[in-house]
Design a protein around this motif. Structure first.
Motif, PDB file in Angstrom:
ATOM      1  N   LYS A  13       0.828  -1.197   0.000  1.00 39.34           N
ATOM      2  CA  LYS A  13       0.000   0.000   0.000  1.00 39.34           C
ATOM      3  C   LYS A  13       0.867   1.254   0.000  1.00 39.34           C
ATOM      4  O   LYS A  13       1.882   1.324   0.684  1.00 39.34           O
ATOM      5  CB  LYS A  13      -0.947   0.011   1.194  1.00 39.34           C
ATOM      6  N   TYR A  14       0.415   2.214  -0.776  1.00 38.35           N
ATOM      7  CA  TYR A  14       1.066   3.514  -0.885  1.00 38.35           C
ATOM      8  C   TYR A  14      -0.006   4.587  -0.823  1.00 38.35           C
ATOM      9  O   TYR A  14      -1.147   4.362  -1.232  1.00 38.35           O
ATOM     10  CB  TYR A  14       1.793   3.667  -2.233  1.00 38.35           C
ATOM     11  N   VAL A  15       0.393   5.757  -0.358  1.00 35.79           N
ATOM     12  CA  VAL A  15      -0.507   6.902  -0.423  1.00 35.79           C
ATOM     13  C   VAL A  15       0.115   7.893  -1.402  1.00 35.79           C
ATOM     14  O   VAL A  15       1.331   8.121  -1.392  1.00 35.79           O
ATOM     15  CB  VAL A  15      -0.761   7.528   0.974  1.00 35.79           C
ATOM     16  N   ILE A  16      -0.715   8.395  -2.298  1.00 28.62           N
ATOM     17  CA  ILE A  16      -0.315   9.434  -3.242  1.00 28.62           C
ATOM     18  C   ILE A  16      -0.901  10.727  -2.704  1.00 28.62           C
ATOM     19  O   ILE A  16      -2.131  10.881  -2.636  1.00 28.62           O
ATOM     20  CB  ILE A  16      -0.844   9.133  -4.658  1.00 28.62           C
ATOM     21  N   LEU A  17      -0.036  11.644  -2.266  1.00 24.04           N
ATOM     22  CA  LEU A  17      -0.459  12.908  -1.674  1.00 24.04           C
ATOM     23  C   LEU A  17      -0.357  14.011  -2.723  1.00 24.04           C
ATOM     24  O   LEU A  17       0.683  14.166  -3.355  1.00 24.04           O
ATOM     25  CB  LEU A  17       0.426  13.246  -0.475  1.00 24.04           C
ATOM     26  N   ILE A  18      -1.424  14.754  -2.892  1.00 25.99           N
ATOM     27  CA  ILE A  18      -1.457  15.844  -3.858  1.00 25.99           C
ATOM     28  C   ILE A  18      -1.279  17.157  -3.094  1.00 25.99           C
ATOM     29  O   ILE A  18      -2.120  17.518  -2.270  1.00 25.99           O
ATOM     30  CB  ILE A  18      -2.801  15.878  -4.629  1.00 25.99           C
ATOM     31  N   HIS A  19      -0.199  17.867  -3.364  1.00 29.81           N
ATOM     32  CA  HIS A  19       0.057  19.172  -2.757  1.00 29.81           C
ATOM     33  C   HIS A  19      -0.206  20.233  -3.818  1.00 29.81           C
ATOM     34  O   HIS A  19       0.247  20.103  -4.955  1.00 29.81           O
ATOM     35  CB  HIS A  19       1.507  19.275  -2.278  1.00 29.81           C
ATOM     36  N   SER A  20      -0.939  21.277  -3.458  1.00 34.32           N
ATOM     37  CA  SER A  20      -1.277  22.307  -4.432  1.00 34.32           C
ATOM     38  C   SER A  20      -1.557  23.617  -3.720  1.00 34.32           C
ATOM     39  O   SER A  20      -1.673  23.664  -2.489  1.00 34.32           O
ATOM     40  CB  SER A  20      -2.506  21.870  -5.241  1.00 34.32           C
ATOM     41  N   ASN A  21      -1.684  24.677  -4.490  1.00 33.34           N
ATOM     42  CA  ASN A  21      -2.019  25.985  -3.945  1.00 33.34           C
ATOM     43  C   ASN A  21      -3.071  26.646  -4.836  1.00 33.34           C
ATOM     44  O   ASN A  21      -2.826  27.683  -5.441  1.00 33.34           O
ATOM     45  CB  ASN A  21      -0.766  26.860  -3.837  1.00 33.34           C
ATOM     46  N   PRO A  22      -4.246  26.042  -4.960  1.00 35.38           N
ATOM     47  CA  PRO A  22      -5.274  26.649  -5.805  1.00 35.38           C
ATOM     48  C   PRO A  22      -5.791  27.947  -5.196  1.00 35.38           C
ATOM     49  O   PRO A  22      -5.867  28.083  -3.983  1.00 35.38           O
ATOM     50  CB  PRO A  22      -6.368  25.584  -5.850  1.00 35.38           C
ATOM     51  N   GLN A  23      -6.123  28.892  -6.055  1.00 39.78           N
ATOM     52  CA  GLN A  23      -6.658  30.185  -5.627  1.00 39.78           C
ATOM     53  C   GLN A  23      -7.910  30.499  -6.424  1.00 39.78           C
ATOM     54  O   GLN A  23      -7.808  30.738  -7.615  1.00 39.78           O
ATOM     55  CB  GLN A  23      -5.610  31.283  -5.831  1.00 39.78           C
TER      56      GLN A  23
END
Length: 123
Positions: free
Chosen positions: A2-12
């Motif tokens: 098992k793996y976790v795919i983390l999405i990092h973003s800065n939507p405005q």
């Protein structure tokens, strides 16, 4: 595995899908964006059908987050967002795959315009 795919973003402003709310995402021509959407939905359908997709959630606005720490003065809660970070955790996908190589293959497909993707094994 098992793996976790983390999405990092800065939507405005904060919103999902993040590509709709990032400067880079908004700059993509409509036809190219539509093709990207089709490819991403195809991949999600494939990993859902294969059982590789375990869970996925978009996360709310970091302004609504609280950070909890224990220090010498006891427990402390701090409101978000945190000035030292431009990008925040926007969502995650928990996958269950046969190999690390497959996890890498999938994580690369989750990287979108204006986002940073982190692949991390679970314990």
């Amino acid at each position: 595995m098992k793996y976790v795919i983390l999405i990092h973003s800065n939507p405005q402003p904060w919103g999902h899908p993040t590509i709709d709310f990032t400067e880079v995402g908004r700059a993509i021509p409509a036809a190219e964006r539509a093709a990207m959407d089709v490819d991403f939905e195809r991949m999600l359908t494939e990993i859902s059908a294969s059982g590789e997709l375990v869970e996925a959630q978009a996360l709310g606005d970091p302004q609504d987050a609280k950070l909890y720490r224990v220090g010498l003065d006891g427990r402390v809660a701090t409101d978000g967002p945190y000035a030292e970070a431009k990008e925040h955790l926007a969502g995650f996908f928990l996958i269950d795959v046969a190999s690390h190589e497959r996890a890498v293959e999938l994580a690369e497909q989750f990287a979108g315009p204006g986002d940073t993707v982190e692949l991390r094994p679970t314990m």
